[in-house]
Design an enzyme around this catalytic site. Structure first.
Site, PDB file in Angstrom:
ATOM      1  CD  GLU A 120      -2.950   1.382   2.158  1.00 30.58           C
ATOM      2  OE1 GLU A 120      -3.436   0.416   2.768  1.00 30.58           O
ATOM      3  OE2 GLU A 120      -3.158   2.575   2.452  1.00 30.58           O
TER       4      GLU A 120
ATOM      5  CG  HIS B 146      -0.842   5.524  -1.588  1.00 34.18           C
ATOM      6  ND1 HIS B 146      -1.661   4.597  -2.173  1.00 34.18           N
ATOM      7  CD2 HIS B 146      -1.067   5.427  -0.248  1.00 34.18           C
ATOM      8  CE1 HIS B 146      -2.370   3.978  -1.229  1.00 34.18           C
ATOM      9  NE2 HIS B 146      -2.008   4.453  -0.059  1.00 34.18           N
TER      10      HIS B 146
ATOM     11  CG  HIS C  21      -6.581   3.071  -0.290  1.00 31.91           C
ATOM     12  ND1 HIS C  21      -6.952   4.400  -0.183  1.00 31.91           N
ATOM     13  CD2 HIS C  21      -5.400   2.949   0.356  1.00 31.91           C
ATOM     14  CE1 HIS C  21      -6.015   5.043   0.496  1.00 31.91           C
ATOM     15  NE2 HIS C  21      -5.069   4.194   0.835  1.00 31.91           N
TER      16      HIS C  21
ATOM     17  CG  ASP D  94      -1.085   4.320   4.048  1.00 33.69           C
ATOM     18  OD1 ASP D  94      -1.123   4.683   2.854  1.00 33.69           O
ATOM     19  OD2 ASP D  94      -2.047   4.439   4.822  1.00 33.69           O
TER      20      ASP D  94
HETATM   21 MN    MN Z   1      -3.127   4.428   1.843  1.00 37.22          MN
END
Ligand code: MN
Length: 323
Positions: A8, A10, A163, A286
């Site tokens: 995860e 980004h 998500h 994240d």
């Molecule tokens: Mn995220």
């Protein structure tokens, strides 16, 4: 631990960058913006430093899901996916890709997923919660109009990462006067957990038992709630009033995976391991909303067995994505 795979993680393209602006105080925006637009600099340095071999990259949120103008949503998804494919091609040993999908138009989303998987080598999709074709109607993916889309996901046999995004304003009244509860504090988990439960209860996984859905943030609270969901009022002997054939926990245990993104706490991880099992938990950070060092420094020494650390840190992702 060396050789971790994180999923995860980004990035942003200029068209979607501002979607992330509200998630940190103004004086942190310059740093977040720099992190989101970078792939091969600071990000790769941090991966090297903290034992992450591969990141599976996805677009920031809500991005495509919040673009009510459908042709534009289709265009931005395509643009983001092409940009990501180009970046991954520079370091295919270190970066893989999740497709952004314009689910405002299920047919267009299915075609884009096929293109990304078959032509660009993407390993699945990451979708930022419900999609919208106007300002007030959230489209959740248990709705009948998504059945053909799910057939395509099942046929392509790739995981779907659900998500978070924040609920729309008219669905956020419970948070009025308490803006601190929006986003990762609470609203993200609430929104995403309910969406996941809608999928489980809808019967989707009876139709497509091979579908694999990934949830971040240690399962958005669901491991902790799973027993109660199926066992409330157990003295009342009636069949559950949802279309699906089995217990909700059966779908959670057989069709879902969860990641450690943004939730670096051993007590919570152990609870998740006791519910869904260490074969279905995957390491993630994240980035750039959380720090890679916070995730890796915790995970590398968390009090779990080395066998579980290898599975969660690496081998589960290798098998799930055929890496
Ligand atoms: Mn995220």
């Amino acid at each position: 631990m060396q050789g971790k795979i994180a999923l995860e993680e980004h990035f942003a393209i200029p068209d979607t960058l501002m979607d992330s602006a509200g998630f940190v105080p103004g004086h942190y925006w310059e740093e977040l913006q720099k992190r989101l637009l970078d792939i091969h600099g600071q990000r790769l340095d941090l991966m090297d430093k903290h034992g992450i071999e591969t990141m599976i990259l996805s677009l920031n949120a809500p991005a495509v899901q919040a673009i009510a103008d459908v042709p534009r949503a289709i265009e931005i998804a395509r643009r983001a996916n092409d940009a990501l494919a180009e970046e991954c091609a520079k370091r295919p040993d270190r970066f893989r890709a999740f497709a952004a999908l314009p689910l405002q138009d299920p047919e267009a989303a299915a075609r884009e997923l096929e293109r990304c998987v078959n032509e660009l080598g993407f390993v699945g999709t990451l979708v930022n919660g419900f999609s919208q074709r106007d300002a007030t109607t959230p489209l959740y993916y248990d709705l009948p109009e998504y059945l053909d889309f799910w057939s395509v996901v099942a046929k392509l046999n790739v995981p779907f990462y659900l998500h978070p995004r924040n609920p729309l304003p008219q669905d956020s009244r419970i948070y009025e006067g308490h803006p601190w509860l929006m986003g990762p504090t609470w609203a993200f988990a609430q929104e995403t957990a309910v969406h996941a439960l809608r999928l489980m209860g809808s019967g989707l996984f009876d139709k497509h038992p091979n579908l694999r859905i990934i949830l971040g943030h240690m399962g958005e609270g669901l491991p902790y709630m799973m027993w109660r969901i199926d066992n409330r009022n157990a003295w009342v002997k009636v069949a559950p009033n949802y279309p699906a054939k089995r217990r909700i926990a059966d779908y959670f245990n057989e069709n879902f995976y969860i990641t450690t993104s943004g939730h670096f706490r051993t007590q919570t991880l152990v609870d998740a391991m006791l519910e869904i099992g260490s074969d279905r938990i995957l390491f993630s950070t994240d980035w750039p909303f959380e720090n890679v060092d916070h995730a890796a420094d915790w995970f590398d020494v968390a009090t779990i067995s080395e066998a579980d650390r290898q599975k969660i840190g690496r081998t589960n992702a290798k098998s799930l994505f055929n890496l």
